[in-house]
Design a protein around this motif. Structure first.
Motif, PDB file in Angstrom:
ATOM      1  N   GLN A 294      -5.669   0.189  -4.229  1.00 41.59           N
ATOM      2  CA  GLN A 294      -5.801  -1.327  -4.115  1.00 41.59           C
ATOM      3  C   GLN A 294      -7.213  -1.630  -4.493  1.00 41.59           C
TER       4      GLN A 294
ATOM      5  N   ARG B  17       1.071  -1.187   0.034  1.00 42.41           N
ATOM      6  CA  ARG B  17      -0.016  -0.065  -0.171  1.00 42.41           C
ATOM      7  C   ARG B  17       0.740   1.399  -0.034  1.00 42.41           C
TER       8      ARG B  17
ATOM      9  N   SER C  57      -6.633   7.200  -3.333  1.00 43.38           N
ATOM     10  CA  SER C  57      -6.727   6.034  -2.855  1.00 43.38           C
ATOM     11  C   SER C  57      -8.235   5.872  -2.021  1.00 43.38           C
TER      12      SER C  57
END
Length: 408
Positions: free
Chosen positions: A189, A59, A146
């Motif tokens: 992600q 991450r 993100s």
């Protein structure tokens, strides 16, 4: 024998899902835990002991950064220094290292467009990207990339999805590409919230089923009478519009046409890539009627002059055609619509293959594989088709003969 290194790509580390260790080479591994978490480790041997050094989560640590950290540790091992002990000595505080800041959507978008600045089809295409993201995706700009979610994407798309379906569909694709780039760089992600297939298609109506704005076109049976009326007028705009009809070209292609692009001997007009919608040069076979229209104009202008200039020698305005249609007595049609008139005529009244008809309109037909193998542009077949179209356009009674022959 040298050890294999750099085995993985940025895309590979994002798509790998099988739990376990996955080697990048020379001691660097991506570890995937049973719960799906991904982290980097560096394995090494020093003084007969095997050691493991954690480098951080995927991450926060990209593949490139992990390689940089592993290489630094590898150098220390080669010099007899233990990188784990060295790190502990440098950081006596138990506080964890700060998590690197996540860029905003706008920052990733700017980097994405900047890297492709020289690869855009033209300046207009580049500006369309920036304008659509500024005007319609403003709500995403300051959000950490993100954290962009499906609800965020829908909040941007829904207000324009029905009203401006083409703009909304392009905007969705641009957001998807930017978020994909963020994922490759290690800033995101999971699945892409702007993905259409298997995701947004279950929430938003399909673009093809939304009402689309078509360019109003004159029925092809009425085109000969329209052209006959055009030929009674002497304005440059009348000749340009007649030429547009004869070649089934786009307005901008003809308005920007220069004498140097025409070869009267070979009956060919070569439209440069920068003036084509597809960004590639297009060869237009000129019918006898089109050549007869061009020849007297080319005889009195320089190579770099506009073929159909206004009274000041500048490029014609597209509005000139709209005014011309009204003077001829036809309302509610567009210049672009004559391409549809031509395509309807070709499909209904000739037996030419679809590929030849579409090539005449500078449309690219087929998937990537088909296009790669079909390198020709069917020039001579298109020449026959355009001669038939010119003959139909010149018909006095405006009634086409059914299924015109290609050998005619």
């Amino acid at each position: 024998m040298a050890r294999a290194i750099n085995r993985m790509s940025a895309r590979t580390v994002q798509t790998l899902a099988e739990p376990g260790r996955h080697a990048d080479g020379d001691g660097l591994y991506l570890v995937i835990d049973q719960n799906g978490g991904k982290r980097w480790v560096f394995l090494y041997r020093l003084a007969g002991r095997r050691r493991e050094m954690g480098l951080g989560s995927l991450r926060t640590i990209s593949l490139a950064k992990a390689r940089e950290l592993a290489n630094r540790a590898r150098t220390m091992v080669a010099e007899g220094e233990d990188p784990v002990e060295a790190r502990q000595a440098e950081a006596p505080s138990p506080d964890p290292a700060p998590i690197p800041s996540v860029p905003t959507f706008a920052e990733v978008a700017e980097a994405f467009m900047g890297e492709r600045d020289g690869g855009w089809r033209n300046a207009k295409h580049r500006q369309q990207w920036r304008t659509s993201l500024m005007n319609y995706a403003a709500a995403l700009r300051e959000k950490p990339v993100s954290e962009v979610s499906t609800s965020d994407v829908l909040a941007v798309l829904r207000p324009i999805w029905r009203e401006k379906p083409e703009t909304a569909s392009r905007l969705r694709g641009r957001i998807e590409r930017i978020l994909d780039a963020a994922k490759v760089e290690g800033h995101r992600q999971g699945e892409n919230p702007a993905r259409w297939r298997g995701h947004l298609e279950h929430t938003l109506p399909k673009p093809g089923k939304l009402s689309r704005r078509h360019h109003p076109a004159l029925p092809y049976a009425e085109v000969p009478a329209f052209v006959a009326a055009l030929r009674t007028r002497v304005a440059a705009s009348a000749r340009a519009l007649e030429f547009i009809i004869l070649t089934a070209a786009r307005s901008g292609e003809v308005r920007g046409m220069r004498a140097s692009e025409v070869d009267l001997d070979s009956g060919l007009w070569s439209v440069p890539a920068e003036r084509m919608k597809a960004g590639r040069q297009h060869r237009v076979p000129l019918s006898r009627a089109a050549l007869d229209l061009l020849a007297p104009r080319l005889a009195v202008i320089d190579r770099n002059d506009f073929v159909f200039a206004n009274s000041r020698g500048d490029m014609l305005s597209d509005m000139a055609f709209k005014r011309l249609n009204l003077r001829v007595g036809v309302e509610g049609i567009t210049t672009h619509g004559f391409r549809s008139s031509f395509r309807d005529w070709a499909g209904d009244e000739t037996d030419f293959p679809r590929e030849v008809m579409e090539a005449a309109l500078a449309h690219m037909v087929g998937n990537e594989v088909e296009l790669a193998y079909r390198r020709g542009d069917a020039l001579e077949k298109r020449r026959q088709l355009m001669e038939l179209w010119a003959s139909f356009v010149a018909a006095e009674n405006g009634v086409p003969s059914r299924k015109a022959s290609r050998s005619q």
